[in-house]
Design a protein around this motif. Structure first.
Motif, PDB file in Angstrom:
ATOM      1  N   ALA A 139      37.204  34.374  39.180  1.00 21.46           N
ATOM      2  CA  ALA A 139      36.527  33.679  38.096  1.00 21.46           C
ATOM      3  C   ALA A 139      37.539  32.779  37.406  1.00 21.46           C
ATOM      4  O   ALA A 139      38.723  33.114  37.312  1.00 21.46           O
ATOM      5  CB  ALA A 139      35.963  34.682  37.098  1.00 21.46           C
ATOM      6  N   ASP A 140      37.073  31.634  36.928  1.00 22.59           N
ATOM      7  CA  ASP A 140      37.976  30.691  36.270  1.00 22.59           C
ATOM      8  C   ASP A 140      38.700  31.337  35.088  1.00 22.59           C
ATOM      9  O   ASP A 140      39.865  31.034  34.818  1.00 22.59           O
ATOM     10  CB  ASP A 140      37.201  29.465  35.790  1.00 22.59           C
ATOM     11  N   SER A 141      38.026  32.233  34.403  1.00 24.72           N
ATOM     12  CA  SER A 141      38.590  32.827  33.194  1.00 24.72           C
ATOM     13  C   SER A 141      39.770  33.745  33.458  1.00 24.72           C
ATOM     14  O   SER A 141      40.515  34.084  32.531  1.00 24.72           O
ATOM     15  CB  SER A 141      37.501  33.599  32.443  1.00 24.72           C
ATOM     16  N   VAL A 142      39.968  34.171  34.709  1.00 20.92           N
ATOM     17  CA  VAL A 142      41.061  35.099  35.010  1.00 20.92           C
ATOM     18  C   VAL A 142      42.106  34.505  35.952  1.00 20.92           C
ATOM     19  O   VAL A 142      43.119  35.156  36.229  1.00 20.92           O
ATOM     20  CB  VAL A 142      40.523  36.422  35.598  1.00 20.92           C
ATOM     21  N   LYS A 143      41.873  33.313  36.421  1.00 21.08           N
ATOM     22  CA  LYS A 143      42.831  32.689  37.345  1.00 21.08           C
ATOM     23  C   LYS A 143      44.204  32.584  36.692  1.00 21.08           C
ATOM     24  O   LYS A 143      44.331  32.185  35.537  1.00 21.08           O
ATOM     25  CB  LYS A 143      42.345  31.298  37.754  1.00 21.08           C
ATOM     26  N   GLY A 144      45.219  32.957  37.453  1.00 26.11           N
ATOM     27  CA  GLY A 144      46.576  32.911  36.950  1.00 26.11           C
ATOM     28  C   GLY A 144      46.996  34.154  36.188  1.00 26.11           C
ATOM     29  O   GLY A 144      48.180  34.328  35.892  1.00 26.11           O
ATOM     30  N   ARG A 145      46.044  35.022  35.864  1.00 21.13           N
ATOM     31  CA  ARG A 145      46.354  36.246  35.114  1.00 21.13           C
ATOM     32  C   ARG A 145      46.064  37.504  35.939  1.00 21.13           C
ATOM     33  O   ARG A 145      46.776  38.501  35.817  1.00 21.13           O
ATOM     34  CB  ARG A 145      45.546  36.291  33.827  1.00 21.13           C
ATOM     35  N   PHE A 146      45.021  37.468  36.731  1.00 24.46           N
ATOM     36  CA  PHE A 146      44.617  38.632  37.522  1.00 24.46           C
ATOM     37  C   PHE A 146      44.927  38.376  38.997  1.00 24.46           C
ATOM     38  O   PHE A 146      44.826  37.247  39.480  1.00 24.46           O
ATOM     39  CB  PHE A 146      43.117  38.887  37.388  1.00 24.46           C
ATOM     40  N   THR A 147      45.255  39.455  39.701  1.00 24.56           N
ATOM     41  CA  THR A 147      45.498  39.376  41.134  1.00 24.56           C
ATOM     42  C   THR A 147      44.759  40.510  41.826  1.00 24.56           C
ATOM     43  O   THR A 147      44.930  41.676  41.467  1.00 24.56           O
ATOM     44  CB  THR A 147      46.991  39.480  41.452  1.00 24.56           C
ATOM     45  N   ILE A 148      43.956  40.147  42.810  1.00 25.85           N
ATOM     46  CA  ILE A 148      43.237  41.157  43.592  1.00 25.85           C
ATOM     47  C   ILE A 148      43.945  41.349  44.930  1.00 25.85           C
ATOM     48  O   ILE A 148      44.454  40.391  45.514  1.00 25.85           O
ATOM     49  CB  ILE A 148      41.760  40.759  43.795  1.00 25.85           C
TER      50      ILE A 148
ATOM     51  N   TYR B 149      42.551  46.739  44.696  1.00 26.73           N
ATOM     52  CA  TYR B 149      43.297  46.803  43.449  1.00 26.73           C
ATOM     53  C   TYR B 149      43.051  45.533  42.635  1.00 26.73           C
ATOM     54  O   TYR B 149      42.802  44.470  43.196  1.00 26.73           O
ATOM     55  CB  TYR B 149      44.794  46.928  43.724  1.00 26.73           C
ATOM     56  N   LEU B 150      43.160  45.667  41.329  1.00 26.81           N
ATOM     57  CA  LEU B 150      43.100  44.508  40.455  1.00 26.81           C
ATOM     58  C   LEU B 150      44.235  44.629  39.446  1.00 26.81           C
ATOM     59  O   LEU B 150      44.198  45.490  38.573  1.00 26.81           O
ATOM     60  CB  LEU B 150      41.759  44.415  39.738  1.00 26.81           C
ATOM     61  N   GLN B 151      45.234  43.795  39.613  1.00 27.44           N
ATOM     62  CA  GLN B 151      46.335  43.728  38.661  1.00 27.44           C
ATOM     63  C   GLN B 151      45.962  42.732  37.576  1.00 27.44           C
ATOM     64  O   GLN B 151      45.715  41.554  37.872  1.00 27.44           O
ATOM     65  CB  GLN B 151      47.625  43.297  39.353  1.00 27.44           C
ATOM     66  N   MET B 152      45.912  43.210  36.355  1.00 27.62           N
ATOM     67  CA  MET B 152      45.495  42.370  35.232  1.00 27.62           C
ATOM     68  C   MET B 152      46.664  42.197  34.276  1.00 27.62           C
ATOM     69  O   MET B 152      47.139  43.184  33.681  1.00 27.62           O
ATOM     70  CB  MET B 152      44.309  43.012  34.510  1.00 27.62           C
ATOM     71  N   ASN B 153      47.136  40.980  34.152  1.00 24.92           N
ATOM     72  CA  ASN B 153      48.243  40.652  33.252  1.00 24.92           C
ATOM     73  C   ASN B 153      47.755  39.729  32.138  1.00 24.92           C
ATOM     74  O   ASN B 153      46.683  39.122  32.243  1.00 24.92           O
ATOM     75  CB  ASN B 153      49.366  39.979  34.037  1.00 24.92           C
ATOM     76  N   SER B 154      48.554  39.628  31.102  1.00 27.22           N
ATOM     77  CA  SER B 154      48.237  38.747  29.968  1.00 27.22           C
ATOM     78  C   SER B 154      46.805  38.970  29.489  1.00 27.22           C
ATOM     79  O   SER B 154      46.035  38.024  29.286  1.00 27.22           O
ATOM     80  CB  SER B 154      48.432  37.276  30.370  1.00 27.22           C
ATOM     81  N   LEU B 155      46.468  40.219  29.308  1.00 35.04           N
ATOM     82  CA  LEU B 155      45.096  40.560  28.928  1.00 35.04           C
ATOM     83  C   LEU B 155      44.743  40.004  27.560  1.00 35.04           C
ATOM     84  O   LEU B 155      45.591  39.934  26.660  1.00 35.04           O
ATOM     85  CB  LEU B 155      44.900  42.069  28.973  1.00 35.04           C
ATOM     86  N   LYS B 156      43.481  39.622  27.432  1.00 37.14           N
ATOM     87  CA  LYS B 156      42.952  39.057  26.199  1.00 37.14           C
ATOM     88  C   LYS B 156      41.811  39.943  25.686  1.00 37.14           C
ATOM     89  O   LYS B 156      41.165  40.638  26.478  1.00 37.14           O
ATOM     90  CB  LYS B 156      42.429  37.649  26.453  1.00 37.14           C
ATOM     91  N   PRO B 157      41.539  39.887  24.402  1.00 35.80           N
ATOM     92  CA  PRO B 157      40.402  40.677  23.877  1.00 35.80           C
ATOM     93  C   PRO B 157      39.095  40.372  24.602  1.00 35.80           C
ATOM     94  O   PRO B 157      38.262  41.272  24.779  1.00 35.80           O
ATOM     95  CB  PRO B 157      40.337  40.259  22.407  1.00 35.80           C
TER      96      PRO B 157
END
Length: 114
Positions: A59-68, A78-86
């Motif tokens: 999804a555009d909203s997670v590009k660059g922050r999440f890695t599957i 797996y889903l690595q989620m970095n720079s998480l936002k509210p």
């Protein structure tokens, strides 16, 4: 086929979490594995998906922050989620498509505090 998700929790904005989802049962091959999320009052949306050949979609909203990623031998995604936002706060569901049939995990809560 059963999908067991884990790894959700509470994290501060800017933090990281890693979700895992293992598929079990009578599985020959899993075409696509992915993660969806549903926030309160919103529709379930695709977060990321990965094919058996490794093609990824985000999804555009997670590009660059999440890695599957996935381990085909373990039938695990797996889903690595970095720079998480509210705004990433939601229940996250794993999904697997096997011979054209979609299977869903039980959902895991991810809460990001500001």
């Amino acid at each position: 086929v059963q999908l067991q998700a884990s790894g959700g929790g509470l994290v501060q904005a800017g933090g990281s979490l890693r979700l895992s989802c293992a598929a079990s049962g009578s599985i020959f091959s899993i075409n696509v594995m992915g993660w969806y999320r549903q926030a309160p009052g919103k529709q379930r949306e695709l977060v990321a998906s990965i094919t058996s050949g490794g093609q990824r979609n985000y999804a555009d909203s997670v590009k660059g922050r999440f890695t599957i990623s996935r381990d085909n031998r373990k039938n695990t995604v797996y889903l690595q989620m970095n720079s998480l936002k509210p705004e990433d706060t939601a229940v996250y569901y794993c999904n697997a498509v096997i011979v054209g049939i979609a299977y869903w995990g039980q959902g895991t809560q991810v809460t990001v505090s500001s």
